[in-house]
Design an enzyme around this catalytic site. Sequence first.
Site, PDB file in Angstrom:
ATOM      1  N   ILE A   9       0.826  -1.216   0.000  1.00 21.40           N
ATOM      2  CA  ILE A   9       0.000   0.000   0.000  1.00 21.40           C
ATOM      3  C   ILE A   9       0.861   1.269   0.000  1.00 21.40           C
ATOM      4  O   ILE A   9       0.414   2.313  -0.479  1.00 21.40           O
ATOM      5  CB  ILE A   9      -0.999  -0.014   1.178  1.00 21.40           C
ATOM      6  CG1 ILE A   9      -2.172   0.918   0.866  1.00 21.40           C
ATOM      7  CG2 ILE A   9      -0.332   0.335   2.489  1.00 21.40           C
ATOM      8  CD1 ILE A   9      -3.384   0.703   1.726  1.00 21.40           C
ATOM      9  N   VAL A  31       1.024  -2.708   8.458  1.00 24.71           N
ATOM     10  CA  VAL A  31       0.846  -1.587   7.523  1.00 24.71           C
ATOM     11  C   VAL A  31       1.266  -0.270   8.189  1.00 24.71           C
ATOM     12  O   VAL A  31       1.878   0.585   7.549  1.00 24.71           O
ATOM     13  CB  VAL A  31      -0.634  -1.412   7.133  1.00 24.71           C
ATOM     14  CG1 VAL A  31      -0.790  -0.345   6.084  1.00 24.71           C
ATOM     15  CG2 VAL A  31      -1.231  -2.689   6.615  1.00 24.71           C
ATOM     16  N   ASP A  32       0.888  -0.118   9.430  1.00 25.70           N
ATOM     17  CA  ASP A  32       1.186   1.093  10.191  1.00 25.70           C
ATOM     18  C   ASP A  32       2.696   1.365  10.194  1.00 25.70           C
ATOM     19  O   ASP A  32       3.146   2.479   9.866  1.00 25.70           O
ATOM     20  CB  ASP A  32       0.664   0.871  11.632  1.00 25.70           C
ATOM     21  CG  ASP A  32       0.491   2.148  12.413  1.00 25.70           C
ATOM     22  OD1 ASP A  32       0.610   3.239  11.819  1.00 25.70           O
ATOM     23  OD2 ASP A  32       0.226   2.057  13.628  1.00 25.70           O
TER      24      ASP A  32
HETATM   25  N1  AR6 Z   1       0.713  -3.081   2.280  1.00 26.88           N
HETATM   26  C1  AR6 Z   1      -0.511  -3.669   2.270  1.00 26.88           C
HETATM   27  N2  AR6 Z   1      -0.917  -4.537   3.213  1.00 26.88           N
HETATM   28  C2  AR6 Z   1      -0.050  -4.835   4.210  1.00 26.88           C
HETATM   29  C3  AR6 Z   1       1.235  -4.251   4.302  1.00 26.88           C
HETATM   30  C4  AR6 Z   1       1.617  -3.344   3.270  1.00 26.88           C
HETATM   31  N3  AR6 Z   1       2.810  -2.737   3.263  1.00 26.88           N
HETATM   32  N4  AR6 Z   1       1.842  -4.740   5.420  1.00 26.88           N
HETATM   33  C5  AR6 Z   1       0.968  -5.594   6.014  1.00 26.88           C
HETATM   34  N5  AR6 Z   1      -0.169  -5.662   5.278  1.00 26.88           N
HETATM   35  P1  AR6 Z   1      -1.887  -5.199  10.217  1.00 26.88           P
HETATM   36  P2  AR6 Z   1      -4.284  -4.866  11.881  1.00 26.88           P
HETATM   37  C6  AR6 Z   1      -1.412  -6.435   5.521  1.00 26.88           C
HETATM   38  O1  AR6 Z   1      -1.282  -6.120  11.208  1.00 26.88           O
HETATM   39  O2  AR6 Z   1      -4.551  -6.335  11.843  1.00 26.88           O
HETATM   40  C7  AR6 Z   1      -0.211  -2.377  13.928  1.00 26.88           C
HETATM   41  O3  AR6 Z   1       0.794  -2.622  14.875  1.00 26.88           O
HETATM   42  C8  AR6 Z   1      -1.344  -7.596   6.468  1.00 26.88           C
HETATM   43  O4  AR6 Z   1      -0.852  -8.748   5.793  1.00 26.88           O
HETATM   44  O5  AR6 Z   1      -1.017  -4.171   9.595  1.00 26.88           O
HETATM   45  O6  AR6 Z   1      -5.416  -3.921  11.653  1.00 26.88           O
HETATM   46  C9  AR6 Z   1      -1.080  -1.202  14.340  1.00 26.88           C
HETATM   47  O7  AR6 Z   1      -0.338  -0.195  14.966  1.00 26.88           O
HETATM   48  C10 AR6 Z   1      -2.806  -7.742   6.852  1.00 26.88           C
HETATM   49  O8  AR6 Z   1      -3.522  -8.486   5.860  1.00 26.88           O
HETATM   50  O9  AR6 Z   1      -3.160  -4.392  10.848  1.00 26.88           O
HETATM   51  C11 AR6 Z   1      -2.072  -1.840  15.267  1.00 26.88           C
HETATM   52  O10 AR6 Z   1      -1.530  -1.983  16.562  1.00 26.88           O
HETATM   53  C12 AR6 Z   1      -3.320  -6.314   6.840  1.00 26.88           C
HETATM   54  O11 AR6 Z   1      -2.335  -5.559   6.124  1.00 26.88           O
HETATM   55  C13 AR6 Z   1      -2.284  -3.207  14.669  1.00 26.88           C
HETATM   56  O12 AR6 Z   1      -1.094  -3.494  13.938  1.00 26.88           O
HETATM   57  C14 AR6 Z   1      -3.544  -5.700   8.198  1.00 26.88           C
HETATM   58  O13 AR6 Z   1      -2.537  -6.122   9.086  1.00 26.88           O
HETATM   59  C15 AR6 Z   1      -3.432  -3.242  13.699  1.00 26.88           C
HETATM   60  O14 AR6 Z   1      -3.648  -4.562  13.290  1.00 26.88           O
END
Ligand code: AR6
Length: 178
Positions: A9, A31-32
């Site tokens: 993303i 993602v964050d």
């Molecule tokens: N681009 C697109 N999707 C991604 C990327 C990327 N660069 N990186 C990971 N994903 P998550 P949550 C996907 O864990 O479950 C953080 O620590 C990943 O494979 O990012 O909402 C925040 O600060 C998954 O399918 O978010 C919060 O504490 C999706 O993005 C917590 O994680 C969401 O995974 C939020 O958890």
Amino acid sequence: MIELVEGDITEQQVDVVVNAANSSLLGGGGVDGAIHRRGGPEILTECRALRAGHYGKGLKTGEAVATTAGRLPARWVVHTVGPVWSDSEDRSALLAACHRNSLHVAADLGAHTVAFPAISTGIYRWPLESAAEIALETVTNTLSAGSCSVALVRFVLFGTDAYDVFREQADAMGLGGS
Ligand code: AR6
């Protein structure tokens, strides 16, 4: 229009990138972490200013707020907080609210193109099939409500598994698209 792509993303050239943040707004993993890393310190500076102002207690689950996108090839980041998956409680309405509120914030900014990750499906453990259904339904309904200036929503799925699940769900809903 709704588009599904497999990818990162942080590389999307869109008006708004939605961040799956946590209520602190001060960064994290997934993602964050990627958004803050690629976007640079300007995003965190604006997040800190939000915490010092209206969001002193943090951003509530289901709500959304915008900052600059810093060095990302987007104009703004809209931060939203997804619900943590629970086996004992149905939190679907909160996951829907994330999508709806993010689109409303994007529309208020005048954004036409918005990229979403699969909110809550990583660290927050929401099952992909269910997340895809809620995300696609909510975005479809919000866009067709008419009051939303957003013309394109792109779901950016990390890996083929997530892409395939969203694709299957979109097909089942008759969404077509790419
Ligand atoms: N681009 C697109 N999707 C991604 C990327 C990327 N660069 N990186 C990971 N994903 P998550 P949550 C996907 O864990 O479950 C953080 O620590 C990943 O494979 O990012 O909402 C925040 O600060 C998954 O399918 O978010 C919060 O504490 C999706 O993005 C917590 O994680 C969401 O995974 C939020 O958890």
